[in-house]
Enzyme design. Structure first.
Site, short mmCIF file in Angstrom:
data_model
loop_
_atom_site.label_atom_id
_atom_site.label_comp_id
_atom_site.label_asym_id
_atom_site.label_seq_id
_atom_site.Cartn_x
_atom_site.Cartn_y
_atom_site.Cartn_z
N CYS A 1 5.75 -0.06 7.28
CA CYS A 1 5.44 1.09 6.43
C CYS A 1 6.67 1.45 5.62
O CYS A 1 7.77 1.49 6.17
CB CYS A 1 5.01 2.26 7.31
SG CYS A 1 4.61 3.74 6.37
N LEU A 2 6.47 1.74 4.34
CA LEU A 2 7.61 2.09 3.48
C LEU A 2 8.28 3.39 3.94
O LEU A 2 9.45 3.63 3.63
CB LEU A 2 7.17 2.22 2.02
CG LEU A 2 6.68 0.91 1.38
CD1 LEU A 2 6.16 1.17 -0.03
CD2 LEU A 2 7.80 -0.13 1.34
N HIS B 1 -2.30 7.91 6.81
CA HIS B 1 -1.32 8.75 6.12
C HIS B 1 -1.95 10.03 5.59
O HIS B 1 -1.32 11.09 5.60
CB HIS B 1 -0.72 8.00 4.91
CG HIS B 1 0.40 7.06 5.26
ND1 HIS B 1 1.59 7.48 5.80
CD2 HIS B 1 0.52 5.72 5.10
CE1 HIS B 1 2.38 6.43 5.97
NE2 HIS B 1 1.76 5.34 5.56
N GLN C 1 3.28 9.98 0.69
CA GLN C 1 4.57 9.30 0.89
C GLN C 1 5.55 9.57 -0.25
O GLN C 1 6.74 9.34 -0.11
CB GLN C 1 4.36 7.79 1.04
CG GLN C 1 3.63 7.41 2.33
CD GLN C 1 3.46 5.90 2.45
OE1 GLN C 1 2.47 5.36 1.97
NE2 GLN C 1 4.42 5.23 3.05
N HIS D 1 -4.53 1.90 7.67
CA HIS D 1 -3.14 2.38 7.75
C HIS D 1 -2.91 3.48 6.72
O HIS D 1 -2.37 4.54 7.03
CB HIS D 1 -2.20 1.18 7.52
CG HIS D 1 -0.75 1.54 7.41
ND1 HIS D 1 0.20 1.06 8.29
CD2 HIS D 1 -0.08 2.29 6.51
CE1 HIS D 1 1.39 1.53 7.92
NE2 HIS D 1 1.25 2.27 6.85
N GLU D 2 -3.34 3.23 5.47
CA GLU D 2 -3.11 4.21 4.40
C GLU D 2 -3.94 5.48 4.62
O GLU D 2 -3.48 6.58 4.35
CB GLU D 2 -3.43 3.61 3.04
CG GLU D 2 -2.58 2.40 2.65
CD GLU D 2 -1.09 2.62 2.77
OE1 GLU D 2 -0.63 3.77 2.61
OE2 GLU D 2 -0.38 1.64 3.07
N GLY E 1 0.84 -1.19 0.00
CA GLY E 1 0.00 0.00 0.00
C GLY E 1 0.88 1.24 0.00
O GLY E 1 2.00 1.22 0.51
NI NI Z 1 2.53 3.39 5.61
#
Ligand code: NI
Length: 169
Positions: A94-95, A140, A51, A136-137, A46
């Site tokens: 998370c990236l 963000h 991001q 989660h996304e 995701g």
């Molecule tokens: Ni994330």
């Protein structure tokens, strides 16, 4: 399509609240294509536009298992219409917080409304990994990272670890 740089903590843009998208047009689809390519390359399941430094309410996701054909999903201006009282823990990563994993407790089911890749309004129920990932996304989009759900000590340790890793790279 192009690979974009993924911002990592403590980049201040990650704390920004993303703005709603007015219209799903070719420019936005180009952004979503870049996001998907960047997510696959990372690799991740995701990614929110913020991001890659674009604070718009756009998410891409692919929850296909290894060996399955890709199943790209796109969420523009997503809203949670309903969340279950029942919660479930899941070990998240998370990236933007590379190589840190920890358990976060979230509602185990949610009902969503969003615009898809074509700009059509869709309502969808989510549970399991899908419910975890979309929440989660969507965090963000509000400038919230999964480590913000952890204790202050764990959060500070995570950021310190990422800083060290970036310096060493
Ligand atoms: Ni994330």
């Amino acid at each position: 399509m192009a690979l974009r740089e993924i911002l990592v903590v403590p980049h201040p843009v990650l704390k920004q609240v993303s703005v709603n998208v007015d219209v799903v047009d070719d420019d936005l689809r180009a952004l979503m294509d870049d996001m998907l390519e960047t997510m696959y390359d990372a690799p991740g399941i995701g990614l929110a536009a913020v991001q890659i430094g674009v604070p718009k309410r756009v998410i891409v996701m692919d929850l296909a298992r290894e060996g399955e054909p890709p199943q790209p999903r796109y969420y523009v201006n997503p809203e949670i219409l309903w969340a279950s009282d029942e919660t479930a823990p899941y070990e998240e990563g998370c990236l933007s917080v590379p190589e840190i994993f920890d358990e976060v407790e979230r509602p185990s089911q949610v009902k969503l409304r969003y615009l898809n890749y074509q700009g059509e309004q869709v309502e969808e129920d989510a549970d399991g990994l899908f419910a975890v990932c979309i929440q989660h996304e969507m965090d963000h989009l509000n400038g919230v990272l999964f480590i913000d759900h952890l204790s202050r000590l764990k959060r500070e340790q995570a950021v310190k670890k990422v800083k060290k890793m970036v310096k060493a790279a």
